[in-house]
Design an enzyme around this catalytic site. Structure first.
Site, mmCIF file in Angstrom:
data_model
loop_
_atom_site.group_PDB
_atom_site.id
_atom_site.type_symbol
_atom_site.label_atom_id
_atom_site.label_comp_id
_atom_site.label_asym_id
_atom_site.label_seq_id
_atom_site.Cartn_x
_atom_site.Cartn_y
_atom_site.Cartn_z
ATOM 1 N N SER A 58 164.030 54.305 1.028
ATOM 2 C CA SER A 58 163.075 55.367 0.318
ATOM 3 C C SER A 58 163.438 55.221 -0.972
ATOM 4 O O SER A 58 163.341 54.014 -1.719
ATOM 5 C CB SER A 58 163.259 56.653 1.128
ATOM 6 O OG SER A 58 162.201 57.588 0.522
ATOM 7 N N ASP A 103 155.451 54.097 8.924
ATOM 8 C CA ASP A 103 155.692 54.986 7.971
ATOM 9 C C ASP A 103 154.383 55.052 6.912
ATOM 10 O O ASP A 103 153.440 54.317 6.964
ATOM 11 C CB ASP A 103 156.921 54.173 6.866
ATOM 12 C CG ASP A 103 157.227 55.179 5.794
ATOM 13 O OD1 ASP A 103 156.787 56.331 5.831
ATOM 14 O OD2 ASP A 103 157.991 54.392 4.874
ATOM 15 N N HIS A 132 159.659 55.942 8.770
ATOM 16 C CA HIS A 132 160.482 55.819 7.283
ATOM 17 C C HIS A 132 161.781 55.619 7.527
ATOM 18 O O HIS A 132 162.285 54.694 6.695
ATOM 19 C CB HIS A 132 160.138 57.071 6.513
ATOM 20 C CG HIS A 132 160.501 56.889 4.967
ATOM 21 N ND1 HIS A 132 159.957 55.969 4.244
ATOM 22 C CD2 HIS A 132 161.536 57.660 4.333
ATOM 23 C CE1 HIS A 132 160.429 56.300 3.193
ATOM 24 N NE2 HIS A 132 161.202 57.243 3.193
#
Length: 452
Positions: free
Chosen positions: A167, A371, A431
């Site tokens: 991320s 994601d 994610h």
């Protein structure tokens, strides 16, 4: 060959048994680790800024830790804790219930978890002025920490060193990698820097935002009207970024997420096949209702420090570590970390990745199929904007299917690699790739670190 394999398995079980017997009989979470397997410390990276790190030595039953790579894991947010979430929720030896993780990376690499930027996890600042406000400060702080780490732990100076990230941690990892490469070349940091892996990374925020509408529409999570609404706010984000109005772009990003939630009946930004969890009481406050930034913080930081993890870190773990100041609680400064980086959120870092490729640094991009916040379409989009001379040859390659088991017929991922750039498409993952597809994440790590 079979005898050797059995010996390795027996040694592995003995190591695991000794690891578990380190817990006291009276409490399953008050343990004592075998001598030399873990170390941790603080580094004061600037005045009033103290960064915490935690190292696990690799526990492969057939190899010494010096024969295996060292992996540093960087969490996202910003404000997400590597020593907490990355360790106990993703790749560390134990989960939040302190049960062994079958897909831990520790058998194949020593693991260095760093709570970064300062104020994250057990890292802390003494004054609000000490929070990092941009990528340059984040990278500069990490150089101080890494110099201290490698100077104090010379046994790792020649071990291949990789940075893995997730991320916003990917954006930070890219900036850190550029500075680390320079430091190694100049001789100010002694380490064998071997590559960086950018997982579901916030490298080009605007490319992610622009792809949300088409991605959700293709997955039957938006109708025509919803697509039009999302596309409209995405264009506003693009306009703000093009004008260099990054704080405004951050506010618009927050509004875009609210529009998506409304039109998708609360899709989960981290895995589109699940629903977002009910939001907590603070969300009804006037501050929350009038501030998209606070809402962003709620969504992208607080999910990284759930109740079970917070209780673990502020209870048994803090007691175990012994060096955490009494007045410091794990995760207490995370919101301030996030809010302090407001002006940096929407800045692209494509040029930073280009610098790494030009320098010959091995760069891996990997992304979870499910994601949304950093969907694969957006990742592919910014990769195509690279100025790397070999990009056309990379594009001409066909991807290769990957399987977690040679006997399996179920495709777990696809990969394409040319020279020092690789891209992994991880199937059935959101994610947090290691959380969703632990076996494939472990296999990918071994491939990236040249162990397969």
């Amino acid at each position: 060959m079979e005898l050797s394999r059995r010996i390795c398995l027996v040694r592995l079980w003995l190591l695991l048994l000794s690891f578990l017997l380190g817990f006291s009989a009276g409490s399953a979470i008050d343990w004592r680790e075998p001598e030399g397997k873990e170390v941790w410390d603080y580094v004061t990276v600037r005045k009033d800024a103290h960064m915490f790190w935690w190292l696990y030595y690799a526990t492969n039953p057939c190899k010494n830790f010096s024969e295996l790579p060292l992996v540093m894991w960087l969490q996202g947010g910003p404000g997400g804790s590597s020593t907490g979430f990355g360790n106990f929720e993703e790749i560390g030896p134990l989960d939040t219930q302190l049960k062994p993780r079958n897909t831990t990376w520790l058998q194949w690499a020593s693991l260095l978890f760093v709570d970064n930027p300062v104020g994250t996890g057990f890292s802390y600042v003494n004054t609000t002025d000490a929070y990092a406000k941009d990528l340059d400060t984040v990278a500069s702080d990490m150089m101080v920490l890494l110099k201290s780490f490698f100077d104090c732990h010379k046994e790792f100076q020649t071990v291949p060193f990789y940075i893995f990230s997730e991320s916003y941690g990917g954006k930070m990892a890219a900036g850190i990698s550029v500075e680390l490469y320079k430091a190694v070349q100049q001789g100010t940091i002694k380490c064998n820097f071997s590559g960086v892996a950018l997982g579901d990374s916030w490298i080009s925020p605007v490319d992610s935002v622009l792809s949300w509408g088409p991605y959700l529409y293709s997955m039957s999570l938006l109708d025509n009207q919803g697509l039009a609404e999302v596309s409209d706010i995405a264009e506003q984000v693009l306009d703000a970024v093009n004008k260099g109005f990054y704080k405004e772009a951050t506010q618009l990003w927050g509004k875009a997420e609210m529009i998506i939630e409304k039109n998708t009946d609360g899709v989960n930004f981290y895995n589109i096949l699940t629903k977002s969890s009910p939001e907590k009481a603070m969300e009804s406050s006037l501050e929350f209702l009038r501030s998209p930034l606070v809402r962003l913080c709620q969504r992208h930081v607080r999910h990284l420090q759930g109740d079970a993890l917070s209780q673990l870190m502020n209870g048994p773990i803090k007691k175990k570590l012994k060096i955490i100041p009494e007045d410091i609680s794990w995760g207490a400064q995370a919101s301030y970390v996030f809010l302090s980086m407001e002006g940096d959120f929407m800045k692209p870092a494509i040029d930073v990745v280009d610098k790494l490729l030009a320098a010959g640094v091995n760069v891996t991009v990997y992304n979870g199929q499910l994601d949304l916040i950093v969907d694969t379409i957006g990742q592919e989009s910014w990769v195509q904007k690279l100025k790397w001379p070999q990009l056309s040859k990379f594009n001409q390659l066909k991807w290769k299917a990957l399987y977690t088991d040679p006997k399996s017929s179920e495709t777990a991922a696809f990969v394409k690699s040319y020279e020092n750039l690789a891209f992994y498409w991880i199937l059935k993952a959101g994610h947090m790739v290691p959380s969703d597809q632990g076996e494939m994440a472990l296999k990918m790590m071994k491939l990236v670190t040249k162990q397969e």
